[in-house]
Scaffold this motif. Structure first.
Motif, PDB file in Angstrom:
ATOM      1  N   GLY A 101      -8.174  -0.288   0.710  1.00 28.31           N
ATOM      2  CA  GLY A 101      -8.741  -0.619   2.011  1.00 28.31           C
ATOM      3  C   GLY A 101      -9.169   0.622   2.777  1.00 28.31           C
ATOM      4  N   SER A 107      -7.299 -13.783  -3.507  1.00 32.47           N
ATOM      5  CA  SER A 107      -7.086 -12.396  -3.078  1.00 32.47           C
ATOM      6  C   SER A 107      -5.602 -12.154  -2.838  1.00 32.47           C
ATOM      7  CB  SER A 107      -7.860 -12.104  -1.794  1.00 32.47           C
ATOM      8  OG  SER A 107      -7.438 -10.882  -1.227  1.00 32.47           O
ATOM      9  N   HIS A 122     -14.795  -1.482  -5.530  1.00 32.12           N
ATOM     10  CA  HIS A 122     -14.559  -0.047  -5.665  1.00 32.12           C
ATOM     11  C   HIS A 122     -14.821   0.415  -7.101  1.00 32.12           C
ATOM     12  CE1 HIS A 122     -12.759   3.811  -4.764  1.00 32.12           C
ATOM     13  NE2 HIS A 122     -11.743   3.621  -5.587  1.00 32.12           N
ATOM     14  N   SER A 176     -12.021  -6.668  -3.630  1.00 32.77           N
ATOM     15  CA  SER A 176     -12.061  -5.366  -2.976  1.00 32.77           C
ATOM     16  C   SER A 176     -11.861  -4.254  -4.010  1.00 32.77           C
ATOM     17  CB  SER A 176     -11.003  -5.280  -1.876  1.00 32.77           C
ATOM     18  OG  SER A 176      -9.729  -5.649  -2.376  1.00 32.77           O
ATOM     19  N   CYS A 177     -10.904  -4.444  -4.909  1.00 33.54           N
ATOM     20  CA  CYS A 177     -10.693  -3.464  -5.981  1.00 33.54           C
ATOM     21  C   CYS A 177     -11.895  -3.428  -6.916  1.00 33.54           C
ATOM     22  CB  CYS A 177      -9.439  -3.815  -6.776  1.00 33.54           C
ATOM     23  SG  CYS A 177      -7.899  -3.719  -5.847  1.00 33.54           S
ATOM     24  N   SER A 197      -4.419  -9.351  -1.902  1.00 38.21           N
ATOM     25  CA  SER A 197      -4.352  -8.477  -0.742  1.00 38.21           C
ATOM     26  C   SER A 197      -4.196  -9.270   0.550  1.00 38.21           C
ATOM     27  CB  SER A 197      -5.611  -7.607  -0.687  1.00 38.21           C
ATOM     28  OG  SER A 197      -5.631  -6.810   0.461  1.00 38.21           O
ATOM     29  N   VAL A 239     -14.106 -10.376   2.385  1.00 35.79           N
ATOM     30  CA  VAL A 239     -14.850  -9.727   1.305  1.00 35.79           C
ATOM     31  C   VAL A 239     -15.595 -10.755   0.478  1.00 35.79           C
ATOM     32  CG1 VAL A 239     -14.613  -8.427  -0.849  1.00 35.79           C
ATOM     33  CG2 VAL A 239     -13.392  -7.673   1.197  1.00 35.79           C
ATOM     34  N   ASP A 243      -8.668  -9.292  -7.074  1.00 42.13           N
ATOM     35  CA  ASP A 243      -9.106  -8.867  -5.749  1.00 42.13           C
ATOM     36  C   ASP A 243     -10.485  -8.237  -5.849  1.00 42.13           C
ATOM     37  OD1 ASP A 243      -7.103  -8.903  -3.304  1.00 42.13           O
ATOM     38  OD2 ASP A 243      -5.885  -8.603  -5.107  1.00 42.13           O
TER      39      ASP A 243
END
Length: 266
Positions: free
Chosen positions: A177, A76, A216, A212-213, A78, A10, A210
């Motif tokens: 994810g 990260s 979102h 990724s969060c 995750s 990411v 993270d």
């Protein structure tokens, strides 16, 4: 101390500024940082989707890429959780050689906040960030890694930063994810709850460990036209009075979903 940067997919694809900030931060603290070119996806998407055999070659690749380093650091929780929790499960079916290699790797892999506080033993990293910040703890860091208040201790030590509590902080943001792909309506509803809580704090910045969060949540905030900016912890900790983050940089460069101009390749 020789450390390898585990950039993660990411960050490599969407948030190179976070990986760069991690290197700047660690080097400022006297750490020698390498970027092993052989690293790739850790295999988490395959693993979480039930394709464990498909993840095994990526486990082997990761083991080879990070061999010989004192520590491996990733911005990260995750991906670190995948290595420390998922890899032993995969290795248990991959033979004795893989199991041994994974057992040697996993104790050397750290999430950034964990590495700073537990290995380097620092909380004040010399950062300066004169903004109001609220912090979202991602599920993997919170539950699988047990990061606890490590990121908060680091943020509280940043000069000029005002940290405000996030209501319902321990609730999942809804990304998860592949969960966001398989259950989009539920995922979007969870993101709406999380962003509503974040906006209620009145903070300028929504910080997380993270991207990724933050990807979102950033998409949700952008669709709302909200002024709250998502920003990774590493980028806050890398900021100093000599090399500060400015409001324009926060607006244009720190997150692709809040950008108002095309981002240039680093």
């Amino acid at each position: 101390m020789r450390v390898a940067l585990f950039a993660t997919c990411v960050n490599d694809a969407l948030f190179p500024s976070t990986a760069i900030a991690t290197v700047r931060l660690l080097e400022r603290l006297g750490v020698e940082v390498d970027f092993p070119a052989g690293q790739s996806c850790c295999g988490q998407p395959q693993y979480n989707s039930g394709y464990r055999r498909a993840a095994e070659p990526l486990v082997r690749r990761t083991v080879r890429a990070f061999a010989g380093y004192d520590h491996v650091v990733a911005p990260s929780g995750s991906c670190v959780a995948m290595v420390r929790d998922g890899y032993p499960r995969i290795a248990a079916r991959g033979g004795a050689e893989l199991a041994t290699a994974v057992a040697e790797l996993t104790p050397r892999v750290y999430e950034l906040a964990e590495f700073l506080t537990d290995v380097l033993g620092v909380e004040d990293v010399g950062a300066w960030f004169p903004h109001t910040v609220t912090y979202h703890p991602s599920c993997h860091g919170l539950r699988l890694l047990g990061l606890g208040d490590r990121p908060l201790r680091l943020l509280r030590a940043v000069k000029g930063l005002e940290l405000v509590d996030l209501p319902g902080a321990e609730e999942c943001c809804g990304f998860g994810g592949t969960f966001a792909v398989k259950n989009p309506a539920v995922s979007a509803a969870m993101a709406a709850d999380k962003t509503a809580n974040a906006l209620a704090t009145g903070a300028d910045v929504l910080c997380g460990g993270d991207n990724s969060c933050l990807l979102h949540l950033g998409g949700t905030l952008r669709r709302q036209g909200a002024p709250l900016r998502p920003l990774h912890l590493a980028e806050i900790l890398a900021a100093t009075e000599d090399e500060p983050w400015t409001e324009s940089r926060l607006r244009k460069d720190s997150h692709p979903l809040t950008a108002t101009e095309p981002r240039r390749a680093p």
